[in-house]
Design a protein around this motif. Structure first.
Motif, PDB file in Angstrom:
ATOM      1  N   ASP A  14       0.840  -1.206   0.000  1.00 46.88           N
ATOM      2  CA  ASP A  14       0.000   0.000   0.000  1.00 46.88           C
ATOM      3  C   ASP A  14       0.875   1.257   0.000  1.00 46.88           C
ATOM      4  O   ASP A  14       0.561   2.235  -0.674  1.00 46.88           O
ATOM      5  CB  ASP A  14      -0.896   0.015   1.251  1.00 46.88           C
ATOM      6  CG  ASP A  14      -2.377   0.093   0.893  1.00 46.88           C
ATOM      7  OD1 ASP A  14      -2.680   0.219  -0.301  1.00 46.88           O
ATOM      8  OD2 ASP A  14      -3.218   0.062   1.815  1.00 46.88           O
ATOM      9  N   HIS A 206      -7.451  -1.595   9.247  1.00 42.77           N
ATOM     10  CA  HIS A 206      -6.595  -1.059   8.174  1.00 42.77           C
ATOM     11  C   HIS A 206      -7.216   0.272   7.755  1.00 42.77           C
ATOM     12  O   HIS A 206      -8.285   0.304   7.164  1.00 42.77           O
ATOM     13  CB  HIS A 206      -6.601  -2.067   7.015  1.00 42.77           C
ATOM     14  CG  HIS A 206      -5.894  -1.625   5.757  1.00 42.77           C
ATOM     15  ND1 HIS A 206      -4.776  -2.271   5.277  1.00 42.77           N
ATOM     16  CD2 HIS A 206      -6.144  -0.631   4.874  1.00 42.77           C
ATOM     17  CE1 HIS A 206      -4.372  -1.690   4.141  1.00 42.77           C
ATOM     18  NE2 HIS A 206      -5.199  -0.676   3.886  1.00 42.77           N
ATOM     19  N   HIS A 208      -7.064   4.252   6.073  1.00 42.27           N
ATOM     20  CA  HIS A 208      -6.437   5.265   5.224  1.00 42.27           C
ATOM     21  C   HIS A 208      -6.673   6.636   5.844  1.00 42.27           C
ATOM     22  O   HIS A 208      -7.519   6.807   6.722  1.00 42.27           O
ATOM     23  CB  HIS A 208      -6.967   5.157   3.794  1.00 42.27           C
ATOM     24  CG  HIS A 208      -6.283   4.057   3.045  1.00 42.27           C
ATOM     25  ND1 HIS A 208      -5.299   4.293   2.126  1.00 42.27           N
ATOM     26  CD2 HIS A 208      -6.420   2.709   3.130  1.00 42.27           C
ATOM     27  CE1 HIS A 208      -4.857   3.131   1.649  1.00 42.27           C
ATOM     28  NE2 HIS A 208      -5.519   2.156   2.247  1.00 42.27           N
TER      29      HIS A 208
HETATM   30 ZN   LIG Z   1      -5.207   0.113   1.878  1.00 44.73          ZN
END
Ligand SMILES: [Zn+2]
Length: 545
Positions: A14, A206, A208
């Motif tokens: 990522d 997870h 962002h």
């Molecule tokens: Zn991601």
């Protein structure tokens, strides 16, 4: 609730999606080794089968000697209308032969019907089938529930149904993802609690960073029951990045009292790791980066400085050493005497003539100098006034010629004359601009005496025009140069009404500081050294033009 939280790094997958971030297979191996030394539980290496570079990484990863970290391969659930046996990406995941495979599926109805053009039931089947197939063949399978938090706010029942479908397949972890990065901590906590209430599988998160809440959302999920966190070093990642593990890990350890595999013993490696990854990524580490940035424990105001010197807790949320950082005292005329003395102590300098140094500093600051980003120039200033300082070279002069012919790129030539001991060196060099040419000529002249100057790189060059400082058409310019070698970085400053002269002063300080730092001795017997000052015509310009 278990006190331990697992750390899953996705810098290589990522993080590599971040604008301007690019890793070769070799870079990825070196980063994986560093993250292993820091103690991360998992390092996700990329998508096998997606590109040759990732395939090369997974091949080399098998031979890496990692103490603790397990390498993970990443991919999607099988495609519609295929089986896992015939799905090329699923087969590539198996061929990567990693101890961990992470597979992601859809949790949000919008994506299922609009992006994948599947029925909601088909999506559930694909998730269960893929996880079951992989779990039977790979030691450790992680299911990433993409868009889980958006899916949960849209249709909680369906989002939870996708998690139950994954759980049927027997994964080791189910990870709730804030893929669009727009969730708020309270919503993340609520959805995580709802998922934890329905599943026996340990949950991860997870996040962002599109709302600048990736770290906050990660911690909120942990407090709501997640036992596994995903993120990247320095928060690299697509758009605004991922949860920054350089902030998540110290917050878990030092603020929430949670145990991670990094532990208090290895946490002081955090800053070095952040810097190492930023070097490899070729993205300058933000000075204000929490915990690991240069400014994270920098103090400027005079009152703060004297307070923090007496009792660090007055202006520091944690001891800087806990994350491998250090306190910095910034020199500024606002702060006056207490800052200067603290800075001098930090440098280990005695200031026999304190008042004289203070007056000189104020005079220079009045003349446009600023030493906050130029600690090396400040140290040189103090040492030069101290009387014990022996200069490494004498500057006899320099000259720069700029030339721009027709459509060719403009070129500059510089000549410098320096004296080291009894010897005078007169060297010319070219460059893409006057400062570049001067830098080449100065270092070329001195490298014969001081070979380690070859390691010095110019990292940053900043010019500021100081308006209103002189009357009429002339104004002063201040040049700040950041230089570095394999060990450290240092800042130097020069001020003049002439930009070349200002740059020259900053360059000279940079070179002098490097020699001071190393306690260099000139190699006067070096071959090729010219023993006489025979003027420019007679001197050999060192190659290149
Ligand atoms: Zn991601």
């Amino acid at each position: 609730m278990c006190n331990r939280v697992e750390i899953y790094d996705t810098t290589l997958r990522d993080g590599a999606q971040g604008e301007g971030v690019n890793f070769s297979a070799e870079d990825k191996c070196r980063i994986a080794e560093h993250l292993d030394a820091l103690g991360f539980d998992y390092v996700e290496g990329g998508w096998p089968g997606s590109n040759p570079r990732d395939a090369e990484f997974f091949e080399r990863a098998r031979t890496l000697r990692l103490e603790h970290t397990r390498i993970a391969a990443f991919g999607a659930t099988r495609r519609k209308g295929t089986t896992c046996e015939t799905d090329q990406n699923i087969q590539a995941l198996l061929r990567a032969e990693t101890p961990v495979v992470t597979v992601f599926g859809k949790s949000w109805g919008l994506h299922v019907t609009e992006a994948l053009r599947l029925s909601r039931e088909e999506n559930l089947e694909i998730i269960a089938d893929t996880v079951r197939y992989l779990a039977a063949r790979v030691p450790f399978v992680i299911y990433d529930a993409e868009h889980f938090f958006d899916g949960y706010s849209d249709d909680p029942e369906y989002a939870l149904a996708t998690l139950r479908a994954a759980a049927e397949g027997g994964p080791a972890r189910i990870v709730l993802c804030d893929t669009n990065g727009g969730s708020l901590p309270e919503g993340v906590a609520r959805a995580t609690r709802a998922a934890a209430g329905q599943l026996a599988v340990p949950l991860g998160v997870h996040c962002h960073n599109d709302g600048e809440l990736a770290v906050a959302n990660t911690l909120a999920a942990v407090e709501a029951g997640a036992e596994h966190v995903q993120g990247t070093v320095n928060g690299y990642g697509e758009r605004c990045g991922n949860a920054n593990l350089c902030s998540v890990v110290p917050n878990l350890e030092l603020k929430l009292g949670r145990e991670t595999s990094v532990g208090r013993v290895r946490l002081p490696r955090l800053r070095t790791t952040a810097r190492f990854v930023s070097e490899i990524a070729n993205v300058a580490l933000a000075s204000g980066a929490p915990f690991v940035g240069d400014s994270a424990f920098a103090h400027k105001g005079g009152v703060h400085v004297s307070a923090v010197e007496r009792e660090p807790r007055t202006y520091e949320h944690i001891p800087p050493e806990a994350v491998g950082n250090r306190r910095r005292i910034l020199v500024s005329d606002l702060a006056g005497r207490s800052n200067l003395l603290a800075k001098a102590r930090e440098l280990g300098l005695a200031l026999p003539e304190e008042r004289r140094v203070l007056e000189e500093l104020k005079r220079l600051e009045h003349g446009g100098y600023e030493f906050e980003a130029a600690e090396a120039s400040f140290e040189l200033l103090v040492r030069r006034m101290d009387g014990a300082h022996r200069p490494f070279f004498d500057l006899l002069g320099f000259r720069v010629i700029d030339e721009h012919r027709g459509s060719e790129m403009p070129m500059s030539e510089a000549t410098v004359r320096v004296r080291v001991g009894e010897r005078v060196e007169h060297t010319a060099a070219s460059g893409t601009g006057p400062v570049n040419a001067l830098d080449h000529a100065l270092r070329r002249a001195l490298e014969k005496f001081y070979p380690t100057l070859a390691d010095v790189r110019l990292i940053d060059y900043k010019v500021r025009v100081l308006t209103g400082s002189l009357s009429g058409t002339a104004s002063l310019v201040r040049v700040l140069i950041t230089s570095g070698d394999c060990e450290s970085r240092w800042g130097t400053v020069g001020v003049s009404s002439n930009i070349v002269e200002a740059s020259w002063r900053a360059l000279v300080d940079s070179v002098e500081y490097k020699l001071l730092k190393e306690g260099a001795e000139p190699q006067t017997a070096a071959p090729g050294v010219q023993a006489s000052d025979n003027g420019f015509e007679g001197a050999r310009p060192a190659g290149g033009f």
